[in-house]
Design a protein around this motif. Structure first.
Motif, PDB file in Angstrom:
ATOM      1  N   ASP A  38       0.659  -1.210   0.022  1.00  0.00           N
ATOM      2  CA  ASP A  38       0.073  -0.010  -0.046  1.00  0.00           C
ATOM      3  C   ASP A  38       0.774   1.336  -0.005  1.00  0.00           C
ATOM      4  OD1 ASP A  38       0.965   0.044   2.595  1.00  0.00           O
ATOM      5  OD2 ASP A  38      -1.028  -0.225   3.844  1.00  0.00           O
ATOM      6  N   SER A  39       2.082   1.202  -0.194  1.00  0.00           N
ATOM      7  CA  SER A  39       2.884   2.404  -0.351  1.00  0.00           C
ATOM      8  C   SER A  39       4.083   2.294  -1.140  1.00  0.00           C
ATOM      9  CB  SER A  39       3.353   3.122   1.062  1.00  0.00           C
ATOM     10  OG  SER A  39       4.349   2.219   1.520  1.00  0.00           O
ATOM     11  N   ALA A  40       4.587   3.293  -1.834  1.00  0.00           N
ATOM     12  CA  ALA A  40       5.995   3.082  -2.435  1.00  0.00           C
ATOM     13  C   ALA A  40       7.011   2.887  -1.585  1.00  0.00           C
ATOM     14  CB  ALA A  40       6.144   4.561  -3.114  1.00  0.00           C
ATOM     15  N   GLU A  41       6.955   3.342  -0.524  1.00  0.00           N
ATOM     16  CA  GLU A  41       8.155   3.015   0.602  1.00  0.00           C
ATOM     17  C   GLU A  41       8.053   1.529   0.956  1.00  0.00           C
ATOM     18  OE1 GLU A  41       5.824   5.550   1.239  1.00  0.00           O
ATOM     19  OE2 GLU A  41       6.947   7.255   0.261  1.00  0.00           O
ATOM     20  N   LYS A  42       7.023   0.988   1.169  1.00  0.00           N
ATOM     21  CA  LYS A  42       6.946  -0.469   1.339  1.00  0.00           C
ATOM     22  C   LYS A  42       7.342  -1.216   0.350  1.00  0.00           C
ATOM     23  CE  LYS A  42       3.466   0.037   5.154  1.00  0.00           C
ATOM     24  NZ  LYS A  42       1.777  -0.344   5.399  1.00  0.00           N
ATOM     25  N   ALA A  43       6.855  -0.812  -0.954  1.00  0.00           N
ATOM     26  CA  ALA A  43       7.266  -1.665  -2.162  1.00  0.00           C
ATOM     27  C   ALA A  43       8.697  -1.695  -2.336  1.00  0.00           C
ATOM     28  CB  ALA A  43       6.447  -1.110  -3.330  1.00  0.00           C
ATOM     29  N   GLU A  44       9.391  -0.376  -2.076  1.00  0.00           N
ATOM     30  CA  GLU A  44      10.783  -0.220  -2.352  1.00  0.00           C
ATOM     31  C   GLU A  44      11.457  -1.310  -1.038  1.00  0.00           C
ATOM     32  OE1 GLU A  44      14.636   2.883  -2.466  1.00  0.00           O
ATOM     33  OE2 GLU A  44      12.417   3.666  -2.971  1.00  0.00           O
ATOM     34  N   LEU A  46      10.326  -4.077   0.233  1.00  0.00           N
ATOM     35  CA  LEU A  46      10.348  -5.325  -0.202  1.00  0.00           C
ATOM     36  C   LEU A  46      11.279  -5.824  -1.354  1.00  0.00           C
ATOM     37  CD1 LEU A  46       6.531  -5.716  -0.230  1.00  0.00           C
ATOM     38  CD2 LEU A  46       8.076  -6.724   1.479  1.00  0.00           C
ATOM     39  N   ALA A  47      11.366  -4.992  -2.294  1.00  0.00           N
ATOM     40  CA  ALA A  47      12.172  -4.987  -3.581  1.00  0.00           C
ATOM     41  C   ALA A  47      13.674  -4.930  -3.125  1.00  0.00           C
ATOM     42  CB  ALA A  47      12.107  -3.768  -4.627  1.00  0.00           C
ATOM     43  N   ARG A  48      14.313  -4.037  -2.225  1.00  0.00           N
ATOM     44  CA  ARG A  48      15.375  -4.046  -1.765  1.00  0.00           C
ATOM     45  C   ARG A  48      15.763  -5.250  -0.871  1.00  0.00           C
ATOM     46  NH1 ARG A  48      19.447  -0.705  -2.022  1.00  0.00           N
ATOM     47  NH2 ARG A  48      18.024   1.304  -2.963  1.00  0.00           N
ATOM     48  N   ALA A  59      14.241  -6.092  -9.037  1.00  0.00           N
ATOM     49  CA  ALA A  59      12.647  -6.091  -8.626  1.00  0.00           C
ATOM     50  C   ALA A  59      12.220  -4.634  -9.402  1.00  0.00           C
ATOM     51  CB  ALA A  59      12.543  -6.011  -7.263  1.00  0.00           C
ATOM     52  N   GLN A  60      11.130  -4.622  -9.679  1.00  0.00           N
ATOM     53  CA  GLN A  60      10.633  -3.189 -10.424  1.00  0.00           C
ATOM     54  C   GLN A  60       9.322  -2.796  -9.583  1.00  0.00           C
ATOM     55  OE1 GLN A  60      10.392  -5.046 -14.440  1.00  0.00           O
ATOM     56  NE2 GLN A  60      11.822  -3.723 -14.905  1.00  0.00           N
ATOM     57  N   THR A 100       6.607 -13.122   2.784  1.00  0.00           N
ATOM     58  CA  THR A 100       5.500 -13.469   3.738  1.00  0.00           C
ATOM     59  C   THR A 100       5.792 -12.819   5.004  1.00  0.00           C
ATOM     60  OG1 THR A 100       4.934 -15.177   2.596  1.00  0.00           O
ATOM     61  CG2 THR A 100       4.195 -15.060   4.923  1.00  0.00           C
ATOM     62  N   ALA A 101       7.240 -13.023   5.455  1.00  0.00           N
ATOM     63  CA  ALA A 101       7.545 -12.377   6.767  1.00  0.00           C
ATOM     64  C   ALA A 101       7.859 -10.813   6.714  1.00  0.00           C
ATOM     65  CB  ALA A 101       8.915 -13.018   7.006  1.00  0.00           C
ATOM     66  N   ALA A 102       8.161 -10.326   5.711  1.00  0.00           N
ATOM     67  CA  ALA A 102       8.272  -8.892   5.613  1.00  0.00           C
ATOM     68  C   ALA A 102       7.300  -8.109   5.280  1.00  0.00           C
ATOM     69  CB  ALA A 102       9.376  -8.553   4.479  1.00  0.00           C
ATOM     70  N   HIS A 103       5.917  -8.755   4.791  1.00  0.00           N
ATOM     71  CA  HIS A 103       4.906  -7.919   4.498  1.00  0.00           C
ATOM     72  C   HIS A 103       3.882  -7.648   5.550  1.00  0.00           C
ATOM     73  CE1 HIS A 103       1.979  -6.656   1.434  1.00  0.00           C
ATOM     74  NE2 HIS A 103       2.677  -7.187   0.372  1.00  0.00           N
ATOM     75  N   ASP A 104       3.407  -6.891   5.555  1.00  0.00           N
ATOM     76  CA  ASP A 104       2.207  -6.436   6.620  1.00  0.00           C
ATOM     77  C   ASP A 104       0.984  -6.533   6.264  1.00  0.00           C
ATOM     78  OD1 ASP A 104       2.160  -4.257   4.846  1.00  0.00           O
ATOM     79  OD2 ASP A 104       1.975  -2.802   6.288  1.00  0.00           O
ATOM     80  N   TYR A 105       0.833  -7.208   4.951  1.00  0.00           N
ATOM     81  CA  TYR A 105      -0.908  -7.608   4.824  1.00  0.00           C
ATOM     82  C   TYR A 105      -1.080  -9.067   5.439  1.00  0.00           C
ATOM     83  CZ  TYR A 105      -1.602  -4.223   0.851  1.00  0.00           C
ATOM     84  OH  TYR A 105      -1.394  -3.214   0.060  1.00  0.00           O
ATOM     85  N   ASP A 106      -2.331  -9.221   5.785  1.00  0.00           N
ATOM     86  CA  ASP A 106      -2.595 -10.486   6.482  1.00  0.00           C
ATOM     87  C   ASP A 106      -2.299 -11.754   5.302  1.00  0.00           C
ATOM     88  OD1 ASP A 106      -3.342  -9.626   8.630  1.00  0.00           O
ATOM     89  OD2 ASP A 106      -5.375  -9.295   8.358  1.00  0.00           O
TER      90      ASP A 106
END
Length: 133
Positions: A38-44, A46-48, A59-60, A100-106
Motif C-alpha cells: 500500500d505504499s511506494a516506501e513499502k514496495a521499495e 520489499l524490492a530492496r 525487482a521493479q 511473507t515475513a516482511a509483508h504487513d498484509y494478512d
C-alpha cells in the motif's frame, strides 16, 4: 510450495537441440513473482530486501494501481504499488518466505509465473545474481 513447473529435463526422451529450444529450456527455470503493497516506501523496501538477500536479481516497482477485491465480506478498493521480482525457481520458496515475513498484509499477493523464453544473456544474469539458500 513451489508450483509443479515442467522443466525441460523431464521431457521424456527429448533434449533441446536448437538455440531456440535451448533458450526456452533455460527460461523454464526463471520466474517472475508479483506482490503488491500500500505504499511506494513499502514496495521499495520489499524490492530492496529481496535483491539484497539475492533471492531476486531485480525487482521493479510500478506506479500506483487501483485494486478492487473481496476482503472480510466487503468489496474494497485500494491504491497499491506492484513489485515484480525476477528470480529462478530454486529461489522461490525462500523468496515467498521472505515476502511473507516482511509483508504487513494478512494475506499478501504472491504470484509466481514461469518465463517461457527470454534473451540468453538476461536469463544467465538472473541465474548468476540469485542464490538459492
Amino acid at each position: 510450495m513451489v508450483p509443479p513447473f515442467w522443466p525441460v529435463t523431464t521431457w521424456p526422451g527429448r533434449r533441446p537441440t536448437n538455440r531456440r529450444s535451448l533458450l526456452v529450456a533455460q527460461a523454464l527455470t526463471v520466474l517472475t513473482v508479483l506482490t503488491t503493497t500500500d505504499s511506494a516506501e513499502k514496495a521499495e523496501a520489499l524490492a530492496r530486501g529481496a535483491v539484497e538477500a539475492r533471492l531476486a536479481a531485480c525487482a521493479q516497482v510500478s506506479a500506483p494501481v487501483t485494486s478492487v477485491y473481496h476482503w472480510q465480506n466487503a468489496i474494497e478498493t485500494a491504491e497499491e504499488w506492484q513489485v515484480l521480482f525476477k528470480t529462478k525457481q530454486a529461489c522461490y520458496p525462500a523468496l515467498e518466505a521472505h515476502l511473507t515475513a516482511a509483508h504487513d498484509y494478512d494475506t499478501p499477493e504472491i504470484i509466481a509465473t514461469p518465463v517461457l523464453a527470454g534473451s540468453a544473456a538476461y536469463l544467465e544474469w538472473i541465474d548468476a545474481e540469485t542464490v538459492a539458500p
